[in-house]
Structure formats: C-alpha cells, structure tokens
Design a protein around this motif. Sequence first.
Motif, PDB file in Angstrom:
ATOM      1  N   LEU A 277       0.846  -1.660   0.313  1.00 33.55           N
ATOM      2  CA  LEU A 277       0.040   0.202   0.384  1.00 33.55           C
ATOM      3  C   LEU A 277       0.691   1.094  -0.102  1.00 33.55           C
ATOM      4  CD1 LEU A 277      -3.136  -0.772   2.524  1.00 33.55           C
ATOM      5  CD2 LEU A 277      -3.165  -0.696   0.015  1.00 33.55           C
ATOM      6  N   PHE A 278       1.534   0.849   0.806  1.00 32.01           N
ATOM      7  CA  PHE A 278       3.025   2.515   0.615  1.00 32.01           C
ATOM      8  C   PHE A 278       3.380   2.579  -0.769  1.00 32.01           C
ATOM      9  CE2 PHE A 278       7.153   4.324   1.821  1.00 32.01           C
ATOM     10  CZ  PHE A 278       7.207   5.824   2.251  1.00 32.01           C
ATOM     11  N   SER A 279       4.127   1.609  -1.222  1.00 29.51           N
ATOM     12  CA  SER A 279       4.656   1.227  -2.630  1.00 29.51           C
ATOM     13  C   SER A 279       3.348   1.913  -4.120  1.00 29.51           C
ATOM     14  CB  SER A 279       5.206   0.571  -3.302  1.00 29.51           C
ATOM     15  OG  SER A 279       3.656  -0.364  -2.838  1.00 29.51           O
ATOM     16  N   TYR A 280       2.064   1.693  -3.406  1.00 30.35           N
ATOM     17  CA  TYR A 280       1.339   2.431  -4.722  1.00 30.35           C
ATOM     18  C   TYR A 280       1.300   3.982  -4.387  1.00 30.35           C
ATOM     19  CZ  TYR A 280       0.051  -2.140  -6.339  1.00 30.35           C
ATOM     20  OH  TYR A 280       0.234  -3.249  -6.743  1.00 30.35           O
ATOM     21  N   LEU A 281       0.788   4.377  -2.966  1.00 33.19           N
ATOM     22  CA  LEU A 281       1.180   6.150  -2.824  1.00 33.19           C
ATOM     23  C   LEU A 281       1.886   6.125  -3.025  1.00 33.19           C
ATOM     24  CD1 LEU A 281      -0.224   5.238   1.096  1.00 33.19           C
ATOM     25  CD2 LEU A 281      -2.070   6.407  -1.169  1.00 33.19           C
ATOM     26  N   VAL A 282       3.210   5.969  -2.625  1.00 32.66           N
ATOM     27  CA  VAL A 282       4.463   6.786  -3.442  1.00 32.66           C
ATOM     28  C   VAL A 282       4.399   7.047  -4.980  1.00 32.66           C
ATOM     29  CG1 VAL A 282       6.920   6.430  -4.085  1.00 32.66           C
ATOM     30  CG2 VAL A 282       6.098   5.962  -1.368  1.00 32.66           C
ATOM     31  N   ILE A 283       3.818   6.022  -6.176  1.00 39.03           N
ATOM     32  CA  ILE A 283       3.697   5.732  -7.238  1.00 39.03           C
ATOM     33  C   ILE A 283       2.825   7.261  -8.022  1.00 39.03           C
ATOM     34  CG2 ILE A 283       3.318   4.906  -8.821  1.00 39.03           C
ATOM     35  CD1 ILE A 283       4.113   2.205  -8.310  1.00 39.03           C
ATOM     36  N   ASN A 284       1.318   6.341  -7.219  1.00 35.70           N
ATOM     37  CA  ASN A 284       0.571   7.612  -6.920  1.00 35.70           C
ATOM     38  C   ASN A 284       1.012   9.427  -6.475  1.00 35.70           C
ATOM     39  OD1 ASN A 284      -2.182   9.214  -5.263  1.00 35.70           O
ATOM     40  ND2 ASN A 284      -3.053   8.367  -6.847  1.00 35.70           N
ATOM     41  N   PHE A 285       1.492   9.168  -5.750  1.00 34.86           N
ATOM     42  CA  PHE A 285       2.334  10.707  -5.503  1.00 34.86           C
ATOM     43  C   PHE A 285       3.656  11.596  -6.778  1.00 34.86           C
ATOM     44  CE2 PHE A 285       5.020  14.032  -3.935  1.00 34.86           C
ATOM     45  CZ  PHE A 285       4.623  14.683  -3.008  1.00 34.86           C
ATOM     46  N   ILE A 286       4.153  10.515  -6.741  1.00 35.58           N
ATOM     47  CA  ILE A 286       5.475  10.826  -7.671  1.00 35.58           C
ATOM     48  C   ILE A 286       4.596  11.253  -9.354  1.00 35.58           C
ATOM     49  CG2 ILE A 286       7.874  10.093  -8.494  1.00 35.58           C
ATOM     50  CD1 ILE A 286       8.307   8.953  -6.630  1.00 35.58           C
ATOM     51  N   PHE A 287       4.297  10.004  -9.658  1.00 33.80           N
ATOM     52  CA  PHE A 287       3.181  10.222 -11.258  1.00 33.80           C
ATOM     53  C   PHE A 287       2.234  11.719 -11.034  1.00 33.80           C
ATOM     54  CE2 PHE A 287      -0.801   9.660 -13.418  1.00 33.80           C
ATOM     55  CZ  PHE A 287      -0.183   9.448 -14.576  1.00 33.80           C
ATOM     56  N   ALA A 288       1.568  11.596 -10.244  1.00 27.71           N
ATOM     57  CA  ALA A 288       0.575  13.417 -10.392  1.00 27.71           C
ATOM     58  C   ALA A 288       1.665  14.124 -10.202  1.00 27.71           C
ATOM     59  CB  ALA A 288      -0.549  12.969  -8.457  1.00 27.71           C
ATOM     60  N   PHE A 289       2.124  14.563  -9.119  1.00 25.60           N
ATOM     61  CA  PHE A 289       3.364  15.636 -10.182  1.00 25.60           C
ATOM     62  C   PHE A 289       3.840  15.275 -10.859  1.00 25.60           C
ATOM     63  CE2 PHE A 289       2.086  16.925  -5.756  1.00 25.60           C
ATOM     64  CZ  PHE A 289       1.832  17.968  -5.945  1.00 25.60           C
ATOM     65  N   SER A 290       4.508  14.364 -11.902  1.00 22.63           N
ATOM     66  CA  SER A 290       5.626  14.762 -12.956  1.00 22.63           C
ATOM     67  C   SER A 290       4.343  14.448 -13.942  1.00 22.63           C
ATOM     68  CB  SER A 290       5.866  12.954 -12.904  1.00 22.63           C
ATOM     69  OG  SER A 290       6.982  12.686 -12.167  1.00 22.63           O
ATOM     70  N   ALA A 291       3.130  13.764 -13.565  1.00 22.89           N
ATOM     71  CA  ALA A 291       2.267  14.248 -15.172  1.00 22.89           C
ATOM     72  C   ALA A 291       1.727  15.845 -14.727  1.00 22.89           C
ATOM     73  CB  ALA A 291       0.823  13.486 -14.751  1.00 22.89           C
ATOM     74  N   TYR A 292       1.512  16.500 -13.834  1.00 25.83           N
ATOM     75  CA  TYR A 292       0.996  17.641 -13.170  1.00 25.83           C
ATOM     76  C   TYR A 292       2.066  19.180 -13.936  1.00 25.83           C
ATOM     77  CZ  TYR A 292       0.029  22.020 -11.189  1.00 25.83           C
ATOM     78  OH  TYR A 292      -0.196  23.708 -10.923  1.00 25.83           O
ATOM     79  N   LEU A 294       4.732  18.197 -16.168  1.00 28.58           N
ATOM     80  CA  LEU A 294       4.986  18.892 -17.236  1.00 28.58           C
ATOM     81  C   LEU A 294       3.787  18.670 -17.912  1.00 28.58           C
ATOM     82  CD1 LEU A 294       6.254  14.780 -17.912  1.00 28.58           C
ATOM     83  CD2 LEU A 294       7.969  16.507 -18.327  1.00 28.58           C
ATOM     84  N   GLY A 295       2.580  19.084 -17.927  1.00 27.11           N
ATOM     85  CA  GLY A 295       1.000  19.501 -18.215  1.00 27.11           C
ATOM     86  C   GLY A 295       0.973  18.158 -18.955  1.00 27.11           C
ATOM     87  N   PHE A 296       0.443  17.161 -18.479  1.00 28.68           N
ATOM     88  CA  PHE A 296      -0.151  16.085 -19.434  1.00 28.68           C
ATOM     89  C   PHE A 296      -1.516  16.080 -18.710  1.00 28.68           C
ATOM     90  CE2 PHE A 296       3.606  12.751 -19.752  1.00 28.68           C
ATOM     91  CZ  PHE A 296       3.910  13.849 -21.085  1.00 28.68           C
ATOM     92  N   LEU A 297      -2.024  16.733 -17.290  1.00 33.98           N
ATOM     93  CA  LEU A 297      -3.052  16.156 -16.554  1.00 33.98           C
ATOM     94  C   LEU A 297      -3.440  17.235 -15.269  1.00 33.98           C
ATOM     95  CD1 LEU A 297      -3.438  12.802 -15.730  1.00 33.98           C
ATOM     96  CD2 LEU A 297      -4.829  13.641 -17.656  1.00 33.98           C
ATOM     97  N   ASP A 298      -4.560  17.726 -14.895  1.00 35.74           N
ATOM     98  CA  ASP A 298      -4.708  18.598 -13.560  1.00 35.74           C
ATOM     99  C   ASP A 298      -3.977  17.757 -12.563  1.00 35.74           C
ATOM    100  OD1 ASP A 298      -7.363  17.819 -12.733  1.00 35.74           O
ATOM    101  OD2 ASP A 298      -7.373  17.948 -14.534  1.00 35.74           O
TER     102      ASP A 298
END
Length: 352
Positions: A277-292, A294-298
């Motif tokens: 669960l912790f690993s998925y939360l880390v991925i969630n955080f890193i991906f969200a800020f990377s995508a944001y 880079l202008g992919f998603l809000d």
Amino acid sequence: MLFSAVITGIVGFGGGKFARKLNIPASFMTGSMLAVAIISIITGQMYMPRSIKVIAQIISGAYLGQQVSKQDVLQLPRLTKPILLLLLFFTLNMFVMGKIFSLFFHMDAITALLSCLPGGIMDVSLISIDMGAQSEIVATMQLIRLVGMLLILPYWIQLILARFNKQSKNAEESTEKETLKKQLPFGVMNQTKNNLLILLISSIGGILGVLSEIPVGALIFSLIFSIVLKLTKNTAPLSANIRYFAQILAGSIIGCTFTLHSILQMGQLIFPAITLLFSYLVINFIFAFSAYRLGFLDLQSALFASSPAGATDIALIAGDFGGDMPKIAAIQICRMLYSVIVMPFLVRFFVS
C-alpha cells in the motif's frame, strides 16, 4: 461432487448478499470468498470445480470490454505519454515489490508478483488460479489493496490538494463530460437480448482463448471480442447481476482453497500488505506531480488516474472531487487492460 458444488455456490451467494448489505467493496467477490473460506476451514467440505473459472473469466472479460467506449479510444492519442509513464511505474513496482516479497516474506515468485499486480481483485484472482500461484494469498493481498486504497484514497488526495492549494475543476464541467460519456443501448434491443449478444460473442472469444492455450486465454480473448462488439455496435453494459454471478463463482473457487494452515499463514501478510500500500501511495504521488508538471493532466485528475483501485470505484470517488472524468476513465481502463493482458505474460517470462 455436484451436490457439494451446489452447496458451495449457495454459501457463496449468501456471503455475497450479506457483504452487499454491509456495503463492502467488491461485495459479492469478497463476501462469497470469505463465506466459503470460513465453511471450508470449519468443515473441509466446500468444493467448486476449477473448470468453472473459465465461465467466470468469460463473464469478467465481457464486462471489462463493455467499459471501453469510443470516447475512451479517442482520448488515447493525447494520453499516450502519461499512460506509458504510469504503466512503467506499475511494472517496476510489481517487480521490485515482488522481489522483496520473495526474499523477505518467503513467497514463491509467481505468488509474489501477482500479489503486486494492480488489476481487479476478481481478474487477478482468476489469473492466479490459472498460473498456479497460491490463489488465497494473491486474493487476500488484492483484497487488502482494494479496501486499503478505497479507505485511504479520499483522505490522501484531500491532503495533497489542500497542501498544494490546488482548486478542483468546475463541477458542472465534470458533470457535463460525464453525461457525454453515458453509453447508449444497442438499437432497440432490450436488456436481455443485449446481455445474450455480449455473452455469446464473448464466449466465442473465450472458447478460442482456451483452445489457444495462452495463459488466461479465456479472459483475454473474451475481453477483446467484447471490446470489438462494444465499439462496432455500441452495446449497453452487462447487467450488474451477471457480473455479481461471476464474482460469486470466482469468490467460491478461491474460498475453497483456504485451509486452517493457510489462515495461520495470513498473519505473515500484514507487513507485505502495508508495504505494498505504501508503494502505491508513493507511485501515486510521484506520477501525479510528474504528470502535472509536464502538463499532461491537472493534479487531481492525475491523482485519481494513478490510483490502483477498482476503475468504477475510482470514478465514483473522482466525481466528488471534480476531476476530468473521461481522461481518468481512459487511463484507468488502460491500466486495467495492461494488468490482465500484458502483466501476466511478463510474470510468466520473468519466472521462466
């Protein structure tokens, strides 16, 4: 054997109905699995033929395929980069966490990897049976992932959005997009004929998948045939009762694999489950800020799009936050399809 299978099915149905009343996530799958598991541990008399899993796989593939719309397909070219980035993160996480589980928690390789696979609980559980993993461990880990993410996710996303002061999108805009996404029924057909058509086409695909001897072939081919039918004929989604029936079958099959010995082993899954669960939360955080960045998603859409819980459950939660529903749905569907079609082959290749 037939009598035992009927009794097992009745127990599974009762457990599913009870879990439904308690509003437990994936209630018919979870409830049937737990009810059959409890009776199996106490009496040792529960039985469900493993061949039944083909029926569950076909129905599962038929249902998943009907979630894909033409709008989702049209979204894909613009979402290629964030989708590839997210799938890369999930793939790396599966192999890293799977290796950790194998080394430190004494799981065999296939069980460890499938426990980290970010697909639907029913789909991954069926895959684990097909691939010879310890399905009770995989199902339990998948259940903890689903329930844990659904419990944590709303508070987690609220915390991140509040911390970084990001405003939600206009709720009316989100509602309008969701309305546009609603699926129309196939011609003037009633629901029964619609269901029969989907199940017929998906069953043809499932049978071809079994004959192909490809791992999880029934699920993969029924899924592909269902998608093609959906895109060409704009069929309506399968009735929920059919999906519940498949969940009861799958849950009953898995419940039969539980023994007193396997339950004693479940205590060993507390730490790996928390780690996962912790690993998925880390991925969630890193991906969200990377995508944001880079202008992919809000930001809020990126957070929901990268959450490895049920696609339907994520859509319901995201609606309350005003995320970009078509983009979230498209990415979630790609994650789901990648998890049930591609990842099992990667697991098989890695282990072999």
